[in-house]
Structure formats: C-alpha cells, structure tokens
Design a protein around this motif. Structure first.
Motif, mmCIF file in Angstrom:
data_model
loop_
_atom_site.group_PDB
_atom_site.id
_atom_site.type_symbol
_atom_site.label_atom_id
_atom_site.label_comp_id
_atom_site.label_asym_id
_atom_site.label_seq_id
_atom_site.Cartn_x
_atom_site.Cartn_y
_atom_site.Cartn_z
ATOM 1 N N SER B 246 14.335 54.499 10.722
ATOM 2 C CA SER B 246 14.188 55.733 11.497
ATOM 3 C C SER B 246 15.493 56.116 12.186
ATOM 4 N N GLY B 247 16.479 55.245 12.104
ATOM 5 C CA GLY B 247 17.787 55.546 12.691
ATOM 6 C C GLY B 247 17.864 55.291 14.189
ATOM 7 N N TRP B 248 16.887 54.554 14.746
ATOM 8 C CA TRP B 248 16.876 54.311 16.204
ATOM 9 C C TRP B 248 17.823 53.202 16.615
ATOM 10 N N VAL B 249 18.138 52.325 15.650
ATOM 11 C CA VAL B 249 18.929 51.142 15.979
ATOM 12 C C VAL B 249 19.682 50.721 14.705
ATOM 13 N N ALA B 250 20.850 50.085 14.879
ATOM 14 C CA ALA B 250 21.703 49.761 13.729
ATOM 15 C C ALA B 250 21.124 48.639 12.868
ATOM 16 N N TYR B 251 21.488 48.647 11.589
ATOM 17 C CA TYR B 251 20.968 47.667 10.632
ATOM 18 C C TYR B 251 21.293 46.234 11.028
ATOM 19 N N GLU B 252 22.421 46.023 11.728
ATOM 20 C CA GLU B 252 22.776 44.638 12.065
ATOM 21 C C GLU B 252 21.708 43.962 12.938
ATOM 22 N N HIS B 253 20.787 44.771 13.501
ATOM 23 C CA HIS B 253 19.714 44.207 14.328
ATOM 24 C C HIS B 253 18.443 43.899 13.521
ATOM 25 N N GLN B 254 18.413 44.306 12.257
ATOM 26 C CA GLN B 254 17.154 44.191 11.513
ATOM 27 C C GLN B 254 16.751 42.750 11.196
ATOM 28 N N VAL B 255 15.494 42.451 11.507
ATOM 29 C CA VAL B 255 14.912 41.143 11.217
ATOM 30 C C VAL B 255 13.868 41.346 10.122
ATOM 31 N N GLY B 256 13.853 40.494 9.124
ATOM 32 C CA GLY B 256 12.842 40.594 8.079
ATOM 33 C C GLY B 256 13.417 40.356 6.710
ATOM 34 N N GLN B 257 12.590 40.616 5.715
ATOM 35 C CA GLN B 257 12.956 40.292 4.342
ATOM 36 C C GLN B 257 14.227 41.003 3.898
ATOM 37 N N THR B 258 14.442 42.218 4.337
ATOM 38 C CA THR B 258 15.680 42.915 3.957
ATOM 39 C C THR B 258 16.669 42.931 5.128
ATOM 40 N N GLY B 259 16.404 42.112 6.120
ATOM 41 C CA GLY B 259 17.345 41.984 7.232
ATOM 42 C C GLY B 259 17.668 40.513 7.435
ATOM 43 N N LYS B 260 17.745 40.098 8.695
ATOM 44 C CA LYS B 260 18.100 38.710 8.973
ATOM 45 C C LYS B 260 16.859 37.843 9.162
ATOM 46 N N THR B 261 17.018 36.555 8.877
ATOM 47 C CA THR B 261 15.964 35.597 9.153
ATOM 48 C C THR B 261 16.353 34.874 10.429
ATOM 49 N N VAL B 262 15.475 34.855 11.398
ATOM 50 C CA VAL B 262 15.823 34.284 12.693
ATOM 51 C C VAL B 262 14.814 33.207 13.092
ATOM 52 N N LYS B 263 15.232 32.316 13.956
ATOM 53 C CA LYS B 263 14.359 31.239 14.415
ATOM 54 C C LYS B 263 14.651 30.943 15.882
ATOM 55 N N PRO B 264 14.430 31.945 16.736
ATOM 56 C CA PRO B 264 14.723 31.717 18.152
ATOM 57 C C PRO B 264 13.625 30.879 18.801
ATOM 58 N N LYS B 265 13.863 30.492 20.045
ATOM 59 C CA LYS B 265 12.827 29.766 20.781
ATOM 60 C C LYS B 265 11.778 30.760 21.294
ATOM 61 N N ILE B 266 12.252 31.956 21.663
ATOM 62 C CA ILE B 266 11.318 33.000 22.125
ATOM 63 C C ILE B 266 11.606 34.296 21.360
ATOM 64 N N TYR B 267 10.573 34.865 20.758
ATOM 65 C CA TYR B 267 10.706 36.145 20.053
ATOM 66 C C TYR B 267 9.701 37.115 20.663
ATOM 67 N N ILE B 268 10.184 38.161 21.292
ATOM 68 C CA ILE B 268 9.285 39.133 21.911
ATOM 69 C C ILE B 268 9.230 40.374 21.021
ATOM 70 N N ALA B 269 8.089 40.569 20.369
ATOM 71 C CA ALA B 269 7.918 41.675 19.411
ATOM 72 C C ALA B 269 7.254 42.850 20.103
ATOM 73 N N CYS B 270 7.981 43.953 20.258
ATOM 74 C CA CYS B 270 7.459 45.107 20.975
ATOM 75 C C CYS B 270 7.179 46.259 20.006
ATOM 76 N N GLY B 271 5.939 46.665 19.907
ATOM 77 C CA GLY B 271 5.609 47.786 19.030
ATOM 78 C C GLY B 271 5.848 47.477 17.565
ATOM 79 N N ILE B 272 5.719 46.200 17.229
ATOM 80 C CA ILE B 272 5.876 45.772 15.840
ATOM 81 C C ILE B 272 4.496 45.386 15.323
ATOM 82 N N SER B 273 4.074 46.006 14.210
ATOM 83 C CA SER B 273 2.705 45.767 13.731
ATOM 84 C C SER B 273 2.569 44.381 13.104
ATOM 85 N N GLY B 274 3.687 43.896 12.501
ATOM 86 C CA GLY B 274 3.614 42.571 11.881
ATOM 87 C C GLY B 274 3.417 42.633 10.383
#
Lengths: 265, 328
Positions: B246-274
């Motif tokens: 949607s162009g709200w935020v840069a691609y370098e922030h993308q998490v997921g199959q076509t973005g980055k794979t992350v494994k933080p200790k805390i992940y706060i998902a806001c407005g993400i359906s899953g």
C-alpha cells in the motif's frame, strides 16, 4: 547485449500447501501455481535493461511440463526467446544440481552478459541458486540488488546497489554478471492482451539433459549431495490468552507481562 | 582433525558484531556429538583481533587467510579463499550465518566444491552419528530435515538467533593457523564503490523486539505511532506485505515469505490478520502479541497474548504505560 532471466513456477503464496508426508512430495492438485514473486522483479529488470541499453532477452525455466506457463507469460511480456529446461532426470535436484543445470543452459545460450534472478523462490526459499550459478561460471556475483545504476556493455561493466544489513552497498562489477534482485527494485508490468494472444500460440522449446550436455550423474535426487529425509508439520503455537476487559486494564496487563520477560532494556 | 566442525567468522570492514560468534556455541555442541573440536575460520585483511575474540567464545584453533585483497567483503575473493581452506582440511561440517555475507560465501564455496548445502537452518543436531539440518519450507508450514551423506564438509547456513550466544571468557586464548592464499586484484570481478548507511537504526533480523503493522494500520501516519512504540521499547519496526504494497512503509521493513524472516523475543503485531505468508516470517518469535479489531483474525491462533480492539486506541495506551513503567 544478451540478457538471461531465470524464472520458476511456485505454488501460490496465498494457498495452504499440502505435503504428502510419507512420500515426501508436494500435493500439486488443486493448488494454483504462479510465477515466483521475486522472479517478476527479475523479469521486469530484464525488460527495463533491454529498453535502456538494447539487447535480447532469453527467459529460461527449469521445471515439469506445467511450468511452461511462466515462460508463456514471459513471452507475452515480449521476451525474445524462451527455453524450458525439463527432463525426468532433473527431478529432486538440490541447489548445486539446479544451478549446474542452469549454468549449463547459460553455456548453451552463449555470450551471456547479464543473468537476472529473483532473490529466492517462495517454495524452497534457499536463496543461493544465483550465487551458485555465478560461482560456477566465474561471473560476477551480485546478490540482493535493489537498483541497477548503469550498464556499460562496451566496456563490460555494471554498477549496482545492494541492499544488505545496515545499508546500501554500491558495487562496480565486470560483465558477465549474475544479479539476484529484491522486491521493490521496480514495478513489474502486466502483459497486454495482444501479447497474451500472441504468446498463447507460440511453441515453448524444451531442452533436455542431453540437449544441455549435463552429466546425469550430477543432477536429480540421485545426483544431489543433500536430500530431505524427514518432513514434519511444526507443532502449532497454540492460541494463547485473549486479554479481555477495558483497554486501560488490558494495556496495563500486557505491559506488565512484557516487562516481566526482562527483554526490554 | 577431519571430523571437526568449522564456523565461518563474519566481519565487515574491521567491524565486528558479537553476533558473528553466535555459531561457536552450537558448533561446540555438534563437535561434542562427533567427538571432535569446533574451530573457527576467518578471511580478512587483518585477522588477529577477530581470532582473539573467537578464542573468548570457546574455540582453541582458528584457521585464517590474510591479505590486502580481502579488505572489504567481496564474494569471489572470500569464497575462493574459503573453499581452498575447506578442501585442504575437509572438516566434517562448515557453518555460516544466513546473512547476506554468510549466504554469499557459503553458496559460492559450495559451488566451487561442487555440492549442495542446507540454507537458513533453524535446527542442527548429531543424530546417530549423522548431521541433521532442519529448515522451514513452504512458508514455515512444514519443517524439513536435510542430510548430506555424499560430500564433505557438510555446509549449512544458520538463521540468526536460532541458537543461544556462547558465554564469553576473556581469559581464553588459542592457536592461529595462517594459510596463504593469493589472488590478484585483476582477477577479481567486483569493486566496492560506496556504502550508504541505512537510517533505520536497528537491523530487523537481529532485533529482540519488533513492533509490526499491517493492513489495519490504514495509513502511513499509523506507522509513525508504531515507530514510537518501537522506540520506547528499543525495538525495530516491521510490516506486513499488505502495508508495504500500500506504500505506507518501505520494503526493508517487510516481514514474511517475500520479506524478512525474524525471530525476536517479542513481536507485537498491530492490525495484522495473520495470513500464511506473514506467519511464515514471524511464527517462531518467542512471544507474539496481537492487536486486531477482528476477533476471528487467524493471528490470534498464533498469539501468546491477544487484544481484540482498535489499535489506534490500544497502541497509544501501550506507549503511555511503557513510558511510565520504564521511566522513559
């Protein structure tokens, strides 16, 4: 200039992929296949390079019969030539075997200047095939490319930007080069109706292991050093606790729980 | 020894991230399983400081190749040097971090040695004398175990943060085995012209805390609020594909199959359906907090804590409460 683009057909990223666990194979029935999303950027970058610097584009794809669809799409987008690398002997190839087949195709195509690949596939997600092709052919290895700044075909040079940890690296490299691109390097175009119509009637030429001159002992499941021995479904995370109540209380409760984890410094 | 476990020590322009040594811990565990030793291997312009640090993290032997040509990471130079060491000593296992550099060297070295590798491993074990490498496939819906019974070393790249950092002991030291490997500048394919440092202070993949937003954020300004929360927590900003597209935020922030794979200790998902493709990139986080208006959103099935509500009300409350509790 001769530009090659490697594309792969993968299961739709929105679909829930089912694996036939005892047989170690993917259940492909009922699952839509798409062009690997990263490869759309590779294909678009090839088209842009041709527009900006001239040249011919050859699109290649390694995969079973059905994978011809992604090459038809490339033809609809006006690539000059396509080749499907397909042979029962290729089934089960690991990353080295796959890159060996693709590198053999580069040799058969000949006089290649630039190879574009997507950063990784969304199914196997190994993300190393581009680097392995470059290493085998002695081509420049340019991974995670976020921008092609300039191409100097006469002097066999290219300057690209690579999006790596912590920032953007600007690299000058000799041609030929293998470039793996990241999402966002461009805005992939869609084929027009005329392109689709024209492509629908075109033949997709096939290259077998023999056509490519590959050593069958080095490809497929039998020729691959690495193999999958076990497939499991990871245990579900299990739904946790839904915090109920007024926002004020709920927020206070989650803040306490997170602070108690002693992760926040 | 021929059945040793080797760990590639990653560095950049003399800049050493302690994370470079994270594989020495699991390397030691694997070596114990094989009755062998863990060793480090380092390629660089100067290697002594890097080697010293490796000793602190528990190795007693470091193999090294030094030279001016190794100033700045270049895949062809480093991979040729690495593969020369690996083919000379043929250790049982060689581990690399699944970062851009680690992946580049591991892949090119494996290609030089003419065999495959297992990338982005999340589990490594010696089981019945066999080295088993586990990785996620198909967006994390499946876990596959890979073996390499045909070639040595068995090469794996390892997802950052998959194993605990080994303890540091500055009283330890060891032996540096320097090997010579020469390659002429003229024979190298690439030249680094510049490095433009990112304005994003925290690397998403290495972050311990991530505050991430999806379609439900609704507008670019919403990400400013999430960034504020991330800042209070000392975390990084993430996003779903929907928000990036949607162009709200840069691609370098993308998490997921076509973005980055992350494994933080805390992940706060806001407005993400899953969606499956987002879960693929974050489902192995230690603690997931989901904030979503829709009580049926699939994210809640994967969340450690779920808050059903409007993120525009919940997030400011969280910022306020964290600030007061943490005294920020």
């Amino acid at each position: 200039m001769k530009i090659v683009v490697c594309i792969k057909q993968v299961p739709d990223t929105e679909a829930e992929v089912k694996w036939d666990i005892p047989n170690g194979t993917l259940k492909r029935e009922g699952i839509d296949s798409i062009i690997n999303p990263f490869d759309e950027f590779a294909l678009e970058e090839a088209l842009l390079t041709r527009e900006n610097y001239d040249g011919d584009i050859v699109a290649i794809s390694m995969g079973p019969d059905k994978a011809a669809d992604v090459l038809r799409n490339a033809l609809a987008l006006t690539v000059n030539e396509v080749h499907q690398l397909t042979d029962p002997a290729f089934a089960g190839s690991d990353t080295y075997a796959t890159s060996y087949v693709l590198a053999s195709a580069m040799k058969k195509i000949g006089d290649v200047d630039i190879v574009f690949c997507g950063k990784q596939s969304t199914d196997g997600s190994t993300g190393v095939v581009a680097a392995e092709i470059a290493s085998q052919l002695g081509f420049s290895q340019l991974t995670y490319v976020s921008k092609v700044r300039s191409v100097d075909a006469a002097n066999k040079k290219i300057i690209v930007e690579r999006a790596i940890e912590g920032g953007i690296e600007v690299v000058e490299a000799k041609l030929p080069a293998v470039i793996s691109v990241i999402k966002g390097i461009n805005e992939p175009r869609l084929p027009n109706l005329m392109g689709i119509r024209k492509a629908s009637k075109m033949e997709i030429p096939k290259w077998s292991a023999d056509d490519l001159g590959v050593d069958k002992g080095k490809v497929g499941a039998a020729g691959s050093a690495t193999k999958v021995v076990e497939i499991t479904v990871p245990p579900p995370r299990g739904a946790g606790e839904i915090l109920k109540g007024e926002i004020e209380e709920v927020a206070a409760s989650v803040v306490d729980k997170l602070i108690d984890m002693k992760v926040i410094k | 020894m021929a059945n040793d476990v080797w760990v590639y020590i990653e560095h950049k322009d003399g800049d050493i991230s302690p994370m470079s040594y994270e594989l020495l811990g699991i390397g030691k565990t694997l070596a114990d399983g094989l009755g062998s030793s863990v060793c480090a291997f380092i390629i660089g312009e100067k290697v002594d400081d890097l080697a010293k640090e490796a000793f602190y993290y528990g190795v007693s032997k470091v193999y090294a190749i030094e030279g001016d040509v190794f100033k700045g990471f270049r895949p062809d130079a480093y991979a040729k040097a690495a593969s020369s060491l690996l083919s000379k000593y043929t250790p049982e296992i060689a581990l690399f971090r699944a970062t851009s550099q680690g992946t580049d060297v591991a892949a090119a070295s494996a290609a030089q040695l003419q065999f495959g590798l297992c990338t982005d491993s999340i589990g490594l074990a010696i089981d019945g004398g066999k080295f088993k490498m586990t990785r996620a496939a198909f967006g994390g819906n499946y876990t596959v175990t890979v073996v390499n019974e045909k070639a040595k070393p068995q090469i794996a790249t390892v997802r950052p943060k998959s194993f605990p950092m080994p303890a540091k002991d500055t009283s330890k030291s060891g032996e540096v085995v320097k090997e010579t490997f020469s390659i002429a500048e003229a024979d190298l394919n690439t030249k680094i012209l510049d490095f433009m440092k990112s304005e994003v202070a925290i690397n998403l993949v290495e972050a311990d805390i991530i505050v991430s937003g999806g379609r439900g954020v609704g507008k670019p300004e919403g990400f400013k609020m999430l960034q504020d929360l991330a800042k209070v927590l000392g975390g990084a900003l993430g996003a779903s594909r929907a928000a990036v597209d949607s162009g709200w935020v840069a691609y370098e922030h993308q998490v997921g199959q076509t973005g980055k794979t992350v494994k933080p200790k805390i992940y706060i998902a806001c407005g993400i359906s899953g969606a499956i493709q987002h879960l693929a990139g974050m489902r192995t986080s230690d603690c997931i907090v989901a904030i979503n208006k829709d009580p049926d959103a699939p994210i809640f099935k994967n969340a450690s804590y779920g808050i059903v509500g409007d993120l525009n009300q919940v997030v400011p409350k969280l910022i306020e409460k964290f600030k007061s509790k943490l005294g920020r």
